[in-house]
Design a protein around this motif. Structure first.
Motif, PDB file in Angstrom:
ATOM      1  N   GLY A   9      -2.121   4.787  -1.319  1.00 17.77           N
ATOM      2  CA  GLY A   9      -2.618   6.259  -1.380  1.00 17.77           C
ATOM      3  C   GLY A   9      -2.549   6.584  -3.055  1.00 17.77           C
ATOM      4  O   GLY A   9      -3.753   7.437  -2.810  1.00 17.77           O
ATOM      5  N   SER A  10      -1.547   6.014  -3.939  1.00 19.91           N
ATOM      6  CA  SER A  10      -1.857   6.610  -4.819  1.00 19.91           C
ATOM      7  C   SER A  10      -2.382   5.717  -6.222  1.00 19.91           C
ATOM      8  O   SER A  10      -2.464   5.173  -6.883  1.00 19.91           O
ATOM      9  N   VAL A  11      -2.903   4.393  -5.246  1.00 24.40           N
ATOM     10  CA  VAL A  11      -3.649   3.267  -5.944  1.00 24.40           C
ATOM     11  C   VAL A  11      -5.456   4.021  -6.301  1.00 24.40           C
ATOM     12  O   VAL A  11      -6.413   4.472  -5.533  1.00 24.40           O
ATOM     13  N   ASP A  12      -5.620   3.880  -7.807  1.00 28.49           N
ATOM     14  CA  ASP A  12      -6.844   4.291  -8.109  1.00 28.49           C
ATOM     15  C   ASP A  12      -7.624   3.758  -7.851  1.00 28.49           C
ATOM     16  O   ASP A  12      -7.978   2.252  -7.375  1.00 28.49           O
ATOM     17  N   PRO A  13      -9.259   4.498  -6.662  1.00 24.19           N
ATOM     18  CA  PRO A  13      -9.303   4.535  -5.940  1.00 24.19           C
ATOM     19  C   PRO A  13     -10.217   3.549  -7.098  1.00 24.19           C
ATOM     20  O   PRO A  13     -11.913   1.706  -6.782  1.00 24.19           O
ATOM     21  N   VAL A  14     -10.919   3.756  -8.220  1.00 26.13           N
ATOM     22  CA  VAL A  14     -11.409   3.325  -9.107  1.00 26.13           C
ATOM     23  C   VAL A  14     -11.176   1.678  -9.389  1.00 26.13           C
ATOM     24  O   VAL A  14     -12.112   0.614  -9.693  1.00 26.13           O
TER      25      VAL A  14
ATOM     26  N   VAL B  30      -3.552  -7.077  -6.272  1.00 31.92           N
ATOM     27  CA  VAL B  30      -3.633  -5.707  -6.666  1.00 31.92           C
ATOM     28  C   VAL B  30      -3.048  -4.326  -5.991  1.00 31.92           C
ATOM     29  O   VAL B  30      -2.364  -3.161  -7.304  1.00 31.92           O
ATOM     30  N   GLU B  31      -3.544  -4.614  -4.615  1.00 29.62           N
ATOM     31  CA  GLU B  31      -2.874  -3.430  -4.475  1.00 29.62           C
ATOM     32  C   GLU B  31      -1.712  -3.269  -4.240  1.00 29.62           C
ATOM     33  O   GLU B  31      -0.479  -1.437  -4.698  1.00 29.62           O
ATOM     34  N   LEU B  32      -0.826  -4.187  -3.535  1.00 25.20           N
ATOM     35  CA  LEU B  32       0.787  -3.921  -3.662  1.00 25.20           C
ATOM     36  C   LEU B  32       1.319  -3.880  -4.790  1.00 25.20           C
ATOM     37  O   LEU B  32       2.321  -3.077  -5.172  1.00 25.20           O
ATOM     38  N   PRO B  33       1.022  -4.052  -6.164  1.00 25.70           N
ATOM     39  CA  PRO B  33       1.655  -4.149  -7.169  1.00 25.70           C
ATOM     40  C   PRO B  33       1.483  -2.801  -8.168  1.00 25.70           C
ATOM     41  O   PRO B  33       2.526  -2.636  -8.371  1.00 25.70           O
ATOM     42  N   LEU B  34       0.317  -2.543  -7.782  1.00 24.84           N
ATOM     43  CA  LEU B  34       0.268  -0.579  -8.472  1.00 24.84           C
ATOM     44  C   LEU B  34       1.308   0.227  -7.387  1.00 24.84           C
ATOM     45  O   LEU B  34       1.085   0.787  -7.344  1.00 24.84           O
ATOM     46  N   ALA B  35       1.353  -0.105  -6.027  1.00 25.58           N
ATOM     47  CA  ALA B  35       1.937   0.327  -5.169  1.00 25.58           C
ATOM     48  C   ALA B  35       3.205   0.730  -5.503  1.00 25.58           C
ATOM     49  O   ALA B  35       4.268   1.318  -4.550  1.00 25.58           O
ATOM     50  N   GLY B  36       3.960  -0.583  -6.249  1.00 27.36           N
ATOM     51  CA  GLY B  36       5.257  -0.601  -6.108  1.00 27.36           C
ATOM     52  C   GLY B  36       5.735   0.094  -6.662  1.00 27.36           C
ATOM     53  O   GLY B  36       6.907   0.271  -5.830  1.00 27.36           O
TER      54      GLY B  36
ATOM     55  N   SER C 238     -11.168 -11.173  -2.756  1.00 29.23           N
ATOM     56  CA  SER C 238     -11.374 -10.786  -0.996  1.00 29.23           C
ATOM     57  C   SER C 238     -10.552  -9.768  -0.558  1.00 29.23           C
ATOM     58  O   SER C 238      -9.442  -9.540  -2.259  1.00 29.23           O
ATOM     59  N   SER C 239     -10.602  -9.457   0.286  1.00 23.00           N
ATOM     60  CA  SER C 239      -9.491  -7.899   0.558  1.00 23.00           C
ATOM     61  C   SER C 239      -8.542  -8.529   0.700  1.00 23.00           C
ATOM     62  O   SER C 239      -7.567  -7.669   0.232  1.00 23.00           O
ATOM     63  N   LEU C 240      -7.466  -9.329   1.584  1.00 21.40           N
ATOM     64  CA  LEU C 240      -6.514 -10.034   1.074  1.00 21.40           C
ATOM     65  C   LEU C 240      -6.131 -10.102  -0.020  1.00 21.40           C
ATOM     66  O   LEU C 240      -4.892 -10.176  -0.498  1.00 21.40           O
ATOM     67  N   GLY C 241      -6.510 -11.022  -1.217  1.00 20.18           N
ATOM     68  CA  GLY C 241      -6.438 -11.001  -2.214  1.00 20.18           C
ATOM     69  C   GLY C 241      -6.319  -9.784  -3.354  1.00 20.18           C
ATOM     70  O   GLY C 241      -4.857  -9.845  -3.764  1.00 20.18           O
ATOM     71  N   ARG C 242      -6.954  -9.008  -2.965  1.00 17.75           N
ATOM     72  CA  ARG C 242      -7.378  -7.403  -3.411  1.00 17.75           C
ATOM     73  C   ARG C 242      -5.324  -7.662  -3.261  1.00 17.75           C
ATOM     74  O   ARG C 242      -5.024  -6.266  -3.960  1.00 17.75           O
ATOM     75  N   PHE C 243      -5.113  -6.909  -2.063  1.00 18.30           N
ATOM     76  CA  PHE C 243      -4.167  -6.607  -1.947  1.00 18.30           C
ATOM     77  C   PHE C 243      -2.779  -7.380  -2.142  1.00 18.30           C
ATOM     78  O   PHE C 243      -1.766  -6.153  -2.456  1.00 18.30           O
ATOM     79  N   TRP C 244      -2.532  -8.221  -2.401  1.00 27.09           N
ATOM     80  CA  TRP C 244      -1.619  -9.048  -2.408  1.00 27.09           C
ATOM     81  C   TRP C 244      -1.668  -9.165  -4.080  1.00 27.09           C
ATOM     82  O   TRP C 244      -0.808  -8.724  -5.272  1.00 27.09           O
TER      83      TRP C 244
END
Lengths: 245, 229
Positions: free
Chosen positions: B104-109, B128-134, B120-126
């Motif tokens: 939830g803390s990952v900036d939606p922008v 972008v989202e996972l590292p930023l949620a780190g 892709s949504s899976l590529g974005r997860f690995w």
């Protein structure tokens, strides 16, 4: 599953209600330990937490204190304090342990509640001529109350869980059924005790969840009957920015 | 102190076993909580359900869970698996909430930009989202590690061998030094786990360190300039 049926039968056997080791007495003991320790924790932690939240100082100290308390094993604290205070003073030793475990959660709830209050609201209160004390008591404390109750909730559950261990230093409570059950290999007693403990924890959790919801001031939760058109207009971003400029 | 002198071997052996018992729940907690956290963060329908279940699991006092699990799972009451599984449940329960907060803390922008760049949504997860949620994930995992190490001691009451043995044995024999050694070693192990996690975080997320120093510089600048909050 027959084990669970036996445990339920054990809970509802007439002996549990009237016998020498009645459930009602054990629940009473358990709740008494929990509530006394919670009250002492609140007496210590709420003023300190409000001071931290209002002044914005000492937050790092509170955070590291909470981390340190988490690392301390409650069973070790309970046993060593019982030895140090003497078996006769075990209730005092146990209460000290419960308070040590309860304070960090209440402290976090208290200062987080104050910190979460919109600074503009505090500035507005100051501009209206409120003293610092009035700001704390009449603005920050009511707005931060739900988070404070959240802190009390986790402290209560922590204390309740540790009070289960109190049976091992001879203090009774619901843990006594588990202790006896393990020692005597009576599975119905052990399981029945565990079920009662879980039920008590869930009830306490539910009560605090309800209090948390009730503590939200009416103006914040939107539970007011119908917002007046003026108030609604005053809250639109455009007028808010105009006002701030 | 004479007790400690003649029992160094025992303390060392129990400490080692303590570490072994703590390790699996911490790893399981992290691995299971990431998908559960995604479930709680991405879909409104599963959010309430997941968070309610983990919240209820976490309210169960540890000794009660140690007693309830064996008949539910059909394992021996005194088996080590009992303590490891119970602590894994707590770790997952605690970590799922942190994971949901972390995503939830990952900036939606940033998420939208990544989508616009063709992830892709899976590529974005690995990527972008996972590292930023780190950083938030790490903070949650540190809490899980420290509380797991501390909870392992309660397992002694259902016969598992850990530093908790020193508490009960010390109580029965009235040797405060024995209990104290157990407490000190538990805290030392908890701090060691915490330190290792912080180190791993710096290795895996080198940018977080740079960010905190730049934020510190920014704060100092703000203080010297004397700007408002």
């Amino acid at each position: 599953m027959t084990l669970f049926a036996e445990a339920i039968a054990w809970i509802f056997s007439p002996e549990r209600l009237l016998g020498g080791n009645p459930v009602s007495q054990r629940i009473g003991e358990h709740l008494r330990y929990t509530l006394i320790a919670l009250a002492v924790s609140a007496l210590i932690a709420v003023p300190v937490g409000y001071l931290i939240g209002h002044s914005g100082k000492g937050r790092e100290v509170a955070v590291s204190l909470a981390g340190a308390a988490r690392a301390l094993p409650s069973l070790g604290l309970l046993t060593i304090l019982t030895l140090v205070f003497g078996i006769g003073q075990a209730p005092v030793a146990a209460t000290v342990v419960f308070v040590v475990l309860g304070v960090p959660s209440v402290l976090a709830g208290a200062y987080a509640g104050i910190e979460a209050v919109d600074r503009n609201v505090v500035d507005a209160a100051r501009a209206m001529g409120m003293t610092e004390w009035q700001i704390l008591v009449r603005v920050e404390a009511p707005l931060g109350l739900p988070l404070l109750i959240g802190g009390l909730r986790s402290a209560a559950l922590q204390i309740l869980a540790t009070a289960v261990l109190a049976a091992y230093v001879g203090l009774g409570g619901l843990g006594i059924y588990i202790q006896r059950g393990i020692a005597l290999r009576t599975y119905d007693e052990m399981l029945g005790g565990a079920i009662l403990i879980v039920a008590l924890a869930l009830v306490v959790d539910a009560v605090f969840a309800l209090l948390e919801r009730l503590a939200v001031p009416a103006g914040v939760s939107g539970r007011t009957k119908r917002p007046s058109p003026f108030r609604r207009r005053a809250l639109t971003p455009a007028t808010a920015i105009e006002g701030a400029g | 102190m004479t007790w400690l002198g003649s029992n160094v071997g025992l303390v060392a052996e129990l400490s080692l076993h303590h570490v072994q018992l703590s390790l699996l729940p911490i790893v399981v907690g992290f691995v299971a909580a990431v998908p559960l956290g995604v479930l709680a963060w991405r879909f409104k329908l599963t959010r309430g359900l997941t968070l309610t279940i983990v919240g209820l699991l976490y309210t169960i006092p540890s000794l009660a869970l140690f007693v309830l699990l064996p008949p539910l799972l059909g394992i021996s009451f005194l088996s080590e698996a009992n303590v490891v599984i119970a602590l894994s449940i707590y770790a997952v329960a605690l970590m799922t909430r942190s994971a949901a907060d972390a995503f939830g803390s990952v900036d939606p922008v940033v998420r939208r930009s990544a989508a616009a760049m063709g992830y892709s949504s899976l590529g974005r997860f690995w990527a972008v989202e996972l590292p930023l949620a780190g950083p938030v994930l790490l903070a949650g995992l540190r809490v899980v590690a420290v509380s797991t190490v501390s909870l392992v001691t309660v397992g002694v009451l259902v016969g598992s061998r850990s530093l908790g043995y020193l508490f009960m044995n010390g109580l029965q024999r009235s040797i405060p030094v024995e209990i104290l050694s157990g407490i000190v070693m538990t805290v030392v192990i908890a701090l060691a786990f915490d330190g290792i996690l912080v180190l791993l975080g710096r290795l895996l997320m080198p940018w977080t360190r740079a960010e905190t120093t730049s934020r510190r510089v920014a704060r100092r600048l703000r203080l010297t300039v004397g700007g408002g909050s």
